[in-house]
Design a protein around this motif. Structure first.
Motif, short mmCIF file in Angstrom:
data_model
loop_
_atom_site.label_atom_id
_atom_site.label_comp_id
_atom_site.label_asym_id
_atom_site.label_seq_id
_atom_site.Cartn_x
_atom_site.Cartn_y
_atom_site.Cartn_z
N UNK A 1 12.51 -7.77 -14.96
CA UNK A 1 11.12 -7.58 -14.56
C UNK A 1 10.58 -6.25 -15.11
N UNK A 2 11.37 -5.19 -14.99
CA UNK A 2 10.92 -3.88 -15.47
C UNK A 2 10.77 -3.87 -16.98
N UNK A 3 11.60 -4.65 -17.67
CA UNK A 3 11.58 -4.67 -19.13
C UNK A 3 10.66 -5.76 -19.70
N UNK A 4 10.17 -6.63 -18.84
CA UNK A 4 9.33 -7.72 -19.31
C UNK A 4 10.09 -8.75 -20.11
N UNK A 5 11.35 -9.00 -19.71
CA UNK A 5 12.21 -9.93 -20.44
C UNK A 5 12.54 -11.17 -19.59
N UNK A 6 12.87 -12.29 -20.23
CA UNK A 6 13.37 -13.45 -19.50
C UNK A 6 14.71 -13.13 -18.86
N UNK A 7 15.05 -13.88 -17.84
CA UNK A 7 16.31 -13.65 -17.15
C UNK A 7 16.91 -14.97 -16.72
N UNK A 8 18.22 -15.03 -16.72
CA UNK A 8 18.96 -16.17 -16.18
C UNK A 8 20.27 -15.67 -15.63
N UNK A 9 21.17 -16.58 -15.32
CA UNK A 9 22.48 -16.13 -14.84
C UNK A 9 23.55 -17.16 -15.18
N UNK A 10 24.79 -16.68 -15.15
CA UNK A 10 25.94 -17.52 -15.49
C UNK A 10 26.75 -17.78 -14.23
N UNK A 11 26.93 -19.04 -13.91
CA UNK A 11 27.73 -19.41 -12.75
C UNK A 11 29.20 -19.20 -13.02
N UNK A 12 29.98 -19.06 -11.96
CA UNK A 12 31.43 -18.94 -12.12
C UNK A 12 32.03 -20.20 -12.71
N UNK A 13 31.41 -21.34 -12.42
CA UNK A 13 31.82 -22.62 -13.00
C UNK A 13 30.61 -23.54 -12.98
N UNK A 14 30.67 -24.60 -13.75
CA UNK A 14 29.54 -25.52 -13.82
C UNK A 14 29.33 -26.23 -12.49
N UNK A 15 28.08 -26.52 -12.17
CA UNK A 15 27.77 -27.28 -10.97
C UNK A 15 28.41 -28.66 -11.05
N UNK A 16 28.75 -29.22 -9.89
CA UNK A 16 29.34 -30.56 -9.89
C UNK A 16 28.30 -31.62 -9.55
N UNK A 17 27.01 -31.24 -9.64
CA UNK A 17 25.94 -32.19 -9.34
C UNK A 17 24.72 -31.85 -10.19
N UNK B 1 24.85 -27.54 -14.64
CA UNK B 1 24.69 -26.33 -15.44
C UNK B 1 25.74 -25.28 -15.15
N UNK B 2 26.18 -24.60 -16.16
CA UNK B 2 26.97 -23.36 -16.00
C UNK B 2 26.03 -22.17 -16.16
N UNK B 3 25.05 -22.32 -17.05
CA UNK B 3 24.07 -21.26 -17.30
C UNK B 3 22.73 -21.70 -16.75
N UNK B 4 22.15 -20.87 -15.90
CA UNK B 4 20.85 -21.18 -15.30
C UNK B 4 19.76 -20.35 -15.98
N UNK B 5 18.64 -21.01 -16.29
CA UNK B 5 17.57 -20.36 -17.02
C UNK B 5 17.56 -20.84 -18.45
N UNK B 6 16.41 -20.74 -19.10
CA UNK B 6 16.30 -21.22 -20.47
C UNK B 6 17.06 -20.32 -21.43
N UNK B 7 17.89 -20.90 -22.25
CA UNK B 7 18.66 -20.16 -23.25
C UNK B 7 18.66 -20.94 -24.55
#
Length: 218
Positions: A87-103, A107-113
């Motif tokens: 937010x401070x840098x004006x950049x997109x953000x996402x996150x990496x899960x410890x493992x992929x969702x089972x439903x 996704x393992x990676x959340x957010x547009x990449x």
């Protein structure tokens, strides 16, 4: 010593985010016995400290990773810090899960990449480096170009340093174990004699001789 590094160390100590128990060690998930435990989640509940830490995080990313196009937090502790810094840098953000969702989309990676996107991984702390490097590998497999890691705190353990080097991933931390130990002794959180024990742990966690107090000579 870098003034920003010392300020972050003081801030973490002031809110009780760093716990020292050289005589009653903590057990990490890895099984390592440690005389110290750092809980950076407490930063989020201390607005003044949170503001300084996140400004420092944004500044570190701006300085060391000027080409960054997105920030990716590690689950779960790095997510909030990545969101605020982005937010401070004006950049997109996402996150990496410890493992992929089972439903759902599993996704393992959340957010547009998008493939080729230049990303910085935001982590709260680094010890042996295993979890953050799993996130780095997941991002690389998804086609991202990982510029490096920005973390709040690093223990500076040899195993972690070697892993990061082998993976070709630079890390820039706001503060480190040596600084925390020095400031803690200066401000009375621990005794000066405990500093050597803490650093002995950092140098070789498997050698538990640091658990033995030095006997005072008559």
């Amino acid at each position: 010593m870098n003034e920003r590094r010392k300020q972050v160390a003081r801030d973490l100590l002031s809110i009780g985010a760093v716990f020292f128990r050289p005589d009653e060690p903590f057990t990490w998930a890895s099984g390592i016995l440690s005389p110290v435990y750092c809980d950076n989640r407490l930063i989020l509940t201390a607005p003044a400290v949170r503001q300084r830490v996140e400004q420092a995080m944004a500044g570190t990313i701006r300085t060391h990773y000027p080409a960054a196009e997105a920030l990716m937090g590690t689950a779960t502790a790095g997510i909030a810090h990545a969101a605020i810094a982005a937010h401070l840098l004006g950049l997109p953000m996402g996150y990496v899960r410890g493992s992929a969702k089972d439903h759902g989309r599993q996704n393992r990676i959340e957010g547009k990449l998008t493939p080729g996107c230049k990303v910085v991984v935001v982590e709260d702390l680094i010890s042996t480096g295993g979890s953050v490097l799993e996130a780095v590998e997941a991002l690389r497999q998804a086609g991202a170009e990982v510029l490096g890691i920005a973390s709040i705190f690093t223990y500076g353990m040899q195993k972690g340093l070697q892993r990061l080097e082998a993976a070709g991933v630079p890390n820039h931390s706001l503060t480190n174990f040596d600084c925390i130990a020095e400031i803690a002794a200066e401000e009375g959180y621990i005794s000066p004699g405990d500093v050597a024990r803490l650093l002995a742990f950092r140098d070789n966690p498997a050698d538990r001789s640091w658990m033995e107090k030095e006997e005072k000579r008559p």
